[in-house]
Scaffold this motif. Structure first.
Motif, PDB file in Angstrom:
ATOM      1  N   GLY A   1       0.796  -1.236   0.000  1.00 50.49           N
ATOM      2  CA  GLY A   1       0.000   0.000   0.000  1.00 50.49           C
ATOM      3  C   GLY A   1       0.823   1.278   0.000  1.00 50.49           C
ATOM      4  N   PHE A   2       2.067   1.205   0.436  1.00 51.94           N
ATOM      5  CA  PHE A   2       2.925   2.405   0.380  1.00 51.94           C
ATOM      6  C   PHE A   2       3.525   2.505  -1.014  1.00 51.94           C
ATOM      7  CE2 PHE A   2       3.150   1.035   4.864  1.00 51.94           C
ATOM      8  CZ  PHE A   2       2.645   2.176   5.462  1.00 51.94           C
ATOM      9  N   ARG A   3       3.310   3.649  -1.667  1.00 54.71           N
ATOM     10  CA  ARG A   3       3.792   3.797  -3.051  1.00 54.71           C
ATOM     11  C   ARG A   3       5.259   4.203  -3.044  1.00 54.71           C
ATOM     12  NH1 ARG A   3      -0.646   4.824  -7.097  1.00 54.71           N
ATOM     13  NH2 ARG A   3      -2.501   4.163  -5.957  1.00 54.71           N
ATOM     14  N   THR A   4       6.103   3.223  -2.894  1.00 57.28           N
ATOM     15  CA  THR A   4       7.540   3.500  -2.793  1.00 57.28           C
ATOM     16  C   THR A   4       8.223   3.375  -4.151  1.00 57.28           C
ATOM     17  OG1 THR A   4       7.850   1.190  -2.192  1.00 57.28           O
ATOM     18  CG2 THR A   4       7.681   2.765  -0.383  1.00 57.28           C
ATOM     19  N   VAL A   5       7.523   3.813  -5.192  1.00 58.86           N
ATOM     20  CA  VAL A   5       8.061   3.674  -6.548  1.00 58.86           C
ATOM     21  C   VAL A   5       9.320   4.531  -6.711  1.00 58.86           C
ATOM     22  CG1 VAL A   5       7.623   4.077  -8.989  1.00 58.86           C
ATOM     23  CG2 VAL A   5       5.802   3.166  -7.525  1.00 58.86           C
TER      24      VAL A   5
ATOM     25  N   PRO B   1       8.652   1.161 -11.157  1.00 58.69           N
ATOM     26  CA  PRO B   1       7.376   1.738 -11.593  1.00 58.69           C
ATOM     27  C   PRO B   1       6.451   0.726 -12.279  1.00 58.69           C
ATOM     28  CG  PRO B   1       9.234   3.104 -12.292  1.00 58.69           C
ATOM     29  CD  PRO B   1       9.815   1.817 -11.799  1.00 58.69           C
ATOM     30  N   VAL B   2       5.191   1.154 -12.452  1.00 61.85           N
ATOM     31  CA  VAL B   2       4.195   0.282 -13.103  1.00 61.85           C
ATOM     32  C   VAL B   2       3.715   0.888 -14.437  1.00 61.85           C
ATOM     33  CG1 VAL B   2       3.363  -0.695 -10.936  1.00 61.85           C
ATOM     34  CG2 VAL B   2       2.291   1.381 -11.828  1.00 61.85           C
ATOM     35  N   GLU B   3       4.270   2.035 -14.816  1.00 64.16           N
ATOM     36  CA  GLU B   3       3.810   2.715 -16.034  1.00 64.16           C
ATOM     37  C   GLU B   3       3.925   1.802 -17.253  1.00 64.16           C
ATOM     38  OE1 GLU B   3       5.300   5.039 -13.700  1.00 64.16           O
ATOM     39  OE2 GLU B   3       3.141   5.427 -13.502  1.00 64.16           O
ATOM     40  N   GLY B   4       2.889   1.873 -18.087  1.00 67.83           N
ATOM     41  CA  GLY B   4       2.926   1.114 -19.338  1.00 67.83           C
ATOM     42  C   GLY B   4       2.641  -0.364 -19.171  1.00 67.83           C
TER      43      GLY B   4
ATOM     44  N   LEU C   1       7.013  -9.792  -5.002  1.00 66.62           N
ATOM     45  CA  LEU C   1       8.199 -10.655  -5.038  1.00 66.62           C
ATOM     46  C   LEU C   1       9.484  -9.862  -4.812  1.00 66.62           C
ATOM     47  CD1 LEU C   1       7.214 -12.820  -8.137  1.00 66.62           C
ATOM     48  CD2 LEU C   1       7.353 -13.638  -5.792  1.00 66.62           C
ATOM     49  N   ASP C   2       9.544  -8.656  -5.336  1.00 66.61           N
ATOM     50  CA  ASP C   2      10.782  -7.852  -5.316  1.00 66.61           C
ATOM     51  C   ASP C   2      10.517  -6.500  -4.665  1.00 66.61           C
ATOM     52  OD1 ASP C   2      13.223  -6.673  -5.746  1.00 66.61           O
ATOM     53  OD2 ASP C   2      12.964  -6.462  -7.899  1.00 66.61           O
ATOM     54  N   MET C   3      10.835  -6.347  -3.343  1.00 67.47           N
ATOM     55  CA  MET C   3      11.011  -7.472  -2.446  1.00 67.47           C
ATOM     56  C   MET C   3      10.224  -7.266  -1.165  1.00 67.47           C
ATOM     57  SD  MET C   3      14.901  -7.192  -0.777  1.00 67.47           S
ATOM     58  CE  MET C   3      14.694  -8.488   0.427  1.00 67.47           C
ATOM     59  N   LYS C   4       9.005  -6.743  -1.315  1.00 68.45           N
ATOM     60  CA  LYS C   4       8.186  -6.562  -0.120  1.00 68.45           C
ATOM     61  C   LYS C   4       7.730  -7.906   0.445  1.00 68.45           C
ATOM     62  CE  LYS C   4       6.872  -1.794  -0.974  1.00 68.45           C
ATOM     63  NZ  LYS C   4       5.860  -0.832  -1.455  1.00 68.45           N
TER      64      LYS C   4
ATOM     65  N   ILE D   1       8.864 -10.568 -12.021  1.00 69.42           N
ATOM     66  CA  ILE D   1       9.756  -9.567 -11.425  1.00 69.42           C
ATOM     67  C   ILE D   1       9.767  -8.314 -12.301  1.00 69.42           C
ATOM     68  CG2 ILE D   1      12.147  -9.083 -10.750  1.00 69.42           C
ATOM     69  CD1 ILE D   1      11.335 -11.222  -9.024  1.00 69.42           C
ATOM     70  N   HIS D   2       9.503  -7.178 -11.710  1.00 72.97           N
ATOM     71  CA  HIS D   2       9.458  -5.884 -12.412  1.00 72.97           C
ATOM     72  C   HIS D   2       8.368  -5.860 -13.484  1.00 72.97           C
ATOM     73  CE1 HIS D   2      13.837  -4.511 -11.286  1.00 72.97           C
ATOM     74  NE2 HIS D   2      13.201  -5.086 -10.280  1.00 72.97           N
ATOM     75  N   ALA D   3       7.434  -6.808 -13.461  1.00 70.86           N
ATOM     76  CA  ALA D   3       6.449  -6.912 -14.536  1.00 70.86           C
ATOM     77  C   ALA D   3       5.034  -6.740 -13.993  1.00 70.86           C
ATOM     78  CB  ALA D   3       6.586  -8.269 -15.230  1.00 70.86           C
ATOM     79  N   GLU D   4       4.060  -6.772 -14.933  1.00 70.02           N
ATOM     80  CA  GLU D   4       2.667  -6.608 -14.528  1.00 70.02           C
ATOM     81  C   GLU D   4       2.180  -7.862 -13.808  1.00 70.02           C
ATOM     82  OE1 GLU D   4       1.881  -5.605 -18.381  1.00 70.02           O
ATOM     83  OE2 GLU D   4       1.463  -7.607 -19.136  1.00 70.02           O
TER      84      GLU D   4
END
Ligand SMILES: [Zn+2]
Length: 433
Positions: free
Chosen positions: A12-16, A75-78, A101-104, A403-406
């Protein structure tokens, strides 16, 4: 709070990162400890990018174990998500969200297992828990800052648990748990090629363009020499022990440098992921040269994303490139992080034992990572990181694809498994021996 609640809260914390904004998440973790009567200290280069250090006393005392993880995410953009990536949805047996998974997810496993072990009075030895900012941005506000500005905090620490590993994957019916013990390192180079310049209407030879062209073809067609580093030797011997014949034989054969590359080619596309473990690599990524269409430039620059095996230096890497490219060039090192090839193996047995208590058929194998983690900074202080966040995953779970993906997600059951394994490890205290 159980591991699932911790993870959904962290998501829930947006640590992007960029920009990071880890402050809220880090302070929330500090509160978790304070509820158990444990005080945390904040260390920060920028107050919005803090790091939290908590000393957790164990029964025996002794040299502390470092347990660390990063709270920032990519980030989650795109990307096309089926759920809100910051909602921490629990659905179909998974916790979904950026960082699952990465890494919360791993962080939640560490937090839940440490807090439970401490509360139950079974934490065997002292632990330093460290929540870090900025891993995904290079660590300038996080691990690099801590190691360069507060090294005294880690006095006496020999071992650390952190990224990246501990998740299971299945090969030929055997379940393997890779544990990162060493990393390849960045060695970015700028290569400058010089040659005859002149008017574009004439036919020139020995130009910088020609040289860079030949260099690119050589890089594409050829390979730098094979090297068997200690981490890779032990990695493939462990896989040989874990796998049935004839795979066991092939794993051993890959360690014979004269046949490594040929054998990898024979074994097919799936084995290509292993090839960078045996080589320094050089990927050409940027070319600069020429400024006018009718002028042949006398100088062309080529930037190369070089990745070095543990124990290698830029000088040795450049000599290997000179041999491969066959054209003269000047090399300048743009960025390089040293990393020795020695591995301290002493905790491997304890990790294997902890896995074995929950998954009798599981085998732990050491792993050299082709990417980098915060572990490289702690290695400078002589601290051996074991990348270990134990997760027993379904046989066909596409770990790497998330990882790093949608739609990044983690099975709820894998989180509980991780907590049980880590509790075994924390209550046995192999690092105090
Ligand atoms: Zn990570």
């Amino acid at each position: 709070m159980d591991v699932v609640e911790i993870l959904t809260s962290l998501i829930g914390f947006r640590t992007v990162n960029p920009p990071g904004d880890e402050e809220e998440a880090v302070l929330w973790i500090r509160d978790l400890f304070e509820r158990e009567g444990l005080e945390g200290e904040i260390y920060a280069l920028d107050s919005r990018r803090p790091n939290l250090l908590v000393r957790i006393p164990g029964k025996k005392g002794g040299k502390p174990l470092l347990v660390y993880g990063h709270v920032d995410v990519v980030p989650v953009e795109g990307q096309q998500w089926d759920v809100d990536p910051f909602a921490g949805a629990v659905k179909d047996g998974y916790v979904w969200g950026r960082g699952a998974l990465d890494m919360k997810g791993p962080l939640a496993i560490y937090l839940a297992s440490l807090l439970e072990t401490y509360r139950e009075g079974s934490l065997a030895g002292d632990v330093i828990f460290l929540a870090l900012s900025d891993e995904e941005g290079g660590g300038d506000y996080g691990a690099r800052y801590m190691v360069e500005n507060h090294p005294e905090l880690f006095d006496g620490v020999e071992y650390a648990i952190g990224e990246f590993g501990g998740f299971s994957f299945e090969v030929m019916g055997r379940r393997l748990y890779p544990v990162m013990v060493a990393e390849k390192q960045i060695c970015w180079l700028k290569l400058t090629f010089e040659g005859r310049g002149g008017h574009g209407s004439l036919m020139h030879r020995d130009t910088a363009m020609e040289k860079v062209g030949r260099a690119l073809v050589s890089l594409h067609r050829g390979r730098l020499p094979v090297h068997i580093t200690p981490a890779v030797r032990r990695m493939f011997l462990s896989m040989a022990d874990a796998l049935p014949f004839p795979a066991s034989l092939l794993m051993r054969a890959l360690l014979i440098p004269s046949i490594t590359d040929g054998l990898l080619s024979l074994l097919g596309e799936r084995m290509e992921v292993f090839r960078p473990l045996f080589h320094n690599t050089a990927s050409p990524t940027i070319i600069r040269g020429g400024s006018k269409v009718n002028v042949v430039p006398s100088r062309v620059e080529l930037e190369v994303d070089g990745r070095l095996l543990p124990g290698f230096t830029p000088d040795r890497f450049i000599r290997e490139l000179e041999d491969l490219l066959g054209v003269p060039f000047e090399a300048r090192v743009l960025r390089y992080d040293p990393y020795p090839d020695d591995v301290d193996w002493r905790l491997m047995g304890a990790l294997e034992e902890a896995i074995g208590m929950e998954d009798g058929g599981g085998r732990v194998i050491p792993m050299l990572l082709t990417g980098v983690t915060d572990g490289r900074f702690f290695k400078r202080l002589g601290i051996q990181t074991y990348g270990f966040a134990p997760m027993k995953l379904p046989a066909h779970f596409p770990f790497g694809d998330y990882i790093h993906a949608e739609n990044e997600r983690i099975p709820v059951e894998a989180l509980h498994f991780g907590v049980r394994v880590m509790k075994h490890f924390f209550s046995r205290g192999a690092w105090t021996l």
